[in-house]
Design an enzyme around this catalytic site. Sequence first.
Site, PDB file in Angstrom:
ATOM      1  N   ASP A  36     -30.305  -4.190 -27.541  1.00 24.74           N
ATOM      2  CA  ASP A  36     -29.374  -4.899 -26.666  1.00 24.74           C
ATOM      3  C   ASP A  36     -28.750  -6.056 -27.426  1.00 24.74           C
ATOM      4  O   ASP A  36     -29.350  -6.620 -28.349  1.00 24.74           O
ATOM      5  CB  ASP A  36     -30.100  -5.434 -25.432  1.00 24.74           C
ATOM      6  CG  ASP A  36     -29.171  -5.637 -24.245  1.00 24.74           C
ATOM      7  OD1 ASP A  36     -29.261  -4.857 -23.276  1.00 24.74           O
ATOM      8  OD2 ASP A  36     -28.346  -6.566 -24.295  1.00 24.74           O
ATOM      9  N   ASN A  89     -27.443   4.111 -22.950  1.00 25.54           N
ATOM     10  CA  ASN A  89     -27.373   3.484 -21.630  1.00 25.54           C
ATOM     11  C   ASN A  89     -26.369   2.329 -21.568  1.00 25.54           C
ATOM     12  O   ASN A  89     -25.855   2.006 -20.500  1.00 25.54           O
ATOM     13  CB  ASN A  89     -28.761   2.972 -21.248  1.00 25.54           C
ATOM     14  CG  ASN A  89     -28.774   2.199 -19.951  1.00 25.54           C
ATOM     15  OD1 ASN A  89     -28.862   2.766 -18.867  1.00 25.54           O
ATOM     16  ND2 ASN A  89     -28.686   0.879 -20.049  1.00 25.54           N
ATOM     17  N   TYR A 155     -13.073   2.603 -16.560  1.00 24.02           N
ATOM     18  CA  TYR A 155     -14.442   3.062 -16.332  1.00 24.02           C
ATOM     19  C   TYR A 155     -14.455   4.560 -16.022  1.00 24.02           C
ATOM     20  O   TYR A 155     -15.258   5.316 -16.587  1.00 24.02           O
ATOM     21  CB  TYR A 155     -15.058   2.272 -15.175  1.00 24.02           C
ATOM     22  CG  TYR A 155     -16.536   2.527 -14.968  1.00 24.02           C
ATOM     23  CD1 TYR A 155     -17.481   1.928 -15.796  1.00 24.02           C
ATOM     24  CD2 TYR A 155     -16.990   3.343 -13.939  1.00 24.02           C
ATOM     25  CE1 TYR A 155     -18.839   2.150 -15.610  1.00 24.02           C
ATOM     26  CE2 TYR A 155     -18.347   3.567 -13.744  1.00 24.02           C
ATOM     27  CZ  TYR A 155     -19.262   2.967 -14.579  1.00 24.02           C
ATOM     28  OH  TYR A 155     -20.602   3.193 -14.397  1.00 24.02           O
ATOM     29  N   LYS A 159     -16.217   7.373 -18.467  1.00 26.95           N
ATOM     30  CA  LYS A 159     -17.360   8.155 -17.989  1.00 26.95           C
ATOM     31  C   LYS A 159     -17.052   9.654 -17.940  1.00 26.95           C
ATOM     32  O   LYS A 159     -17.930  10.482 -18.164  1.00 26.95           O
ATOM     33  CB  LYS A 159     -17.824   7.631 -16.627  1.00 26.95           C
ATOM     34  CG  LYS A 159     -18.417   6.226 -16.684  1.00 26.95           C
ATOM     35  CD  LYS A 159     -19.569   6.129 -17.683  1.00 26.95           C
ATOM     36  CE  LYS A 159     -20.213   4.753 -17.687  1.00 26.95           C
ATOM     37  NZ  LYS A 159     -21.361   4.661 -18.624  1.00 26.95           N
ATOM     38  N   ILE A 188     -26.182   2.170  -7.934  1.00 24.55           N
ATOM     39  CA  ILE A 188     -27.554   1.760  -8.218  1.00 24.55           C
ATOM     40  C   ILE A 188     -27.606   0.237  -8.181  1.00 24.55           C
ATOM     41  O   ILE A 188     -26.727  -0.440  -8.729  1.00 24.55           O
ATOM     42  CB  ILE A 188     -28.010   2.256  -9.608  1.00 24.55           C
ATOM     43  CG1 ILE A 188     -27.759   3.767  -9.760  1.00 24.55           C
ATOM     44  CG2 ILE A 188     -29.485   1.917  -9.829  1.00 24.55           C
ATOM     45  CD1 ILE A 188     -28.536   4.641  -8.805  1.00 24.55           C
ATOM     46  N   THR A 190     -28.212  -2.847  -9.511  1.00 19.83           N
ATOM     47  CA  THR A 190     -28.483  -3.484 -10.798  1.00 19.83           C
ATOM     48  C   THR A 190     -27.658  -4.765 -10.903  1.00 19.83           C
ATOM     49  O   THR A 190     -26.685  -4.958 -10.160  1.00 19.83           O
ATOM     50  CB  THR A 190     -28.087  -2.573 -11.976  1.00 19.83           C
ATOM     51  OG1 THR A 190     -26.653  -2.514 -12.059  1.00 19.83           O
ATOM     52  CG2 THR A 190     -28.650  -1.171 -11.820  1.00 19.83           C
TER      53      THR A 190
END
Length: 245
Positions: A36, A89, A155, A159, A188, A190
């Site tokens: 990261d 990810n 986005y 994707k 989700i 997050t």
Amino acid sequence: MRLKDKVAIITGAASGMGQGEAIRFAKEGAKVVVADLNLEGAQAVVEEINNLGGKAIAVEVNVMKTEDILNCVKVTEEAFGPVDVLVNNAGVFDKYAKSLETTLDQWSFYLNINLTSVFEFSNAVLPGMIERGTGSIVNIASVAGLVAGKGGAAYTATKHGVIGYTKHLSSEYARYGIKINAICPGTIETPLVKDVLAGIPKDLVPTRTFGQVEQVADLAVFLASDEAKFMSGAAVPIDGGFTIQ
């Protein structure tokens, strides 16, 4: 343990889905590289894994820099050995920005993080996987890669690109014993989307719930494990039924 002694790199693993995946992989016996840009956050995840009795290291990685990606793979091999699993990810969300609201610089930013990094990280580990005749790549896409209404212009485009690239990789490299699949999460809970969740009604989802990080992590473990040996090139929704509508 379903991933015992497997060596796994997980990008964007300092928080959110990546953090959940890193902890879940470690619980399943994997040696985890928490990659990261946020090194402090990555080190905190490593500490949590170590406290659980797992094995992990943190590597600072800017996924827009080729040298960082190559260094991450090198550090992984020096610490744990050859890479068995790559989870691409790392990603950024454009908060539903329409095409006319997106500058070229913004478009390039989302493209580089959400798609080009998947290409570069995959290319960095594929030669070793081909040589050993085994490996697994799990790309985190989105339901925005399956339909047009779950993200902004950049986005959604990136994707869709992740899913197309996943299918291409499988068509070329599955013959070498490498599984390449994509996960397509719906909404989700997050930190990445916490500021937009309040504006999304749960009744848009058949289950009337949002997903949890742990549920995505469970799916990632399955796709990385030998249980998914006959799966490659799949784009698997985990979205509470959103894409059936």
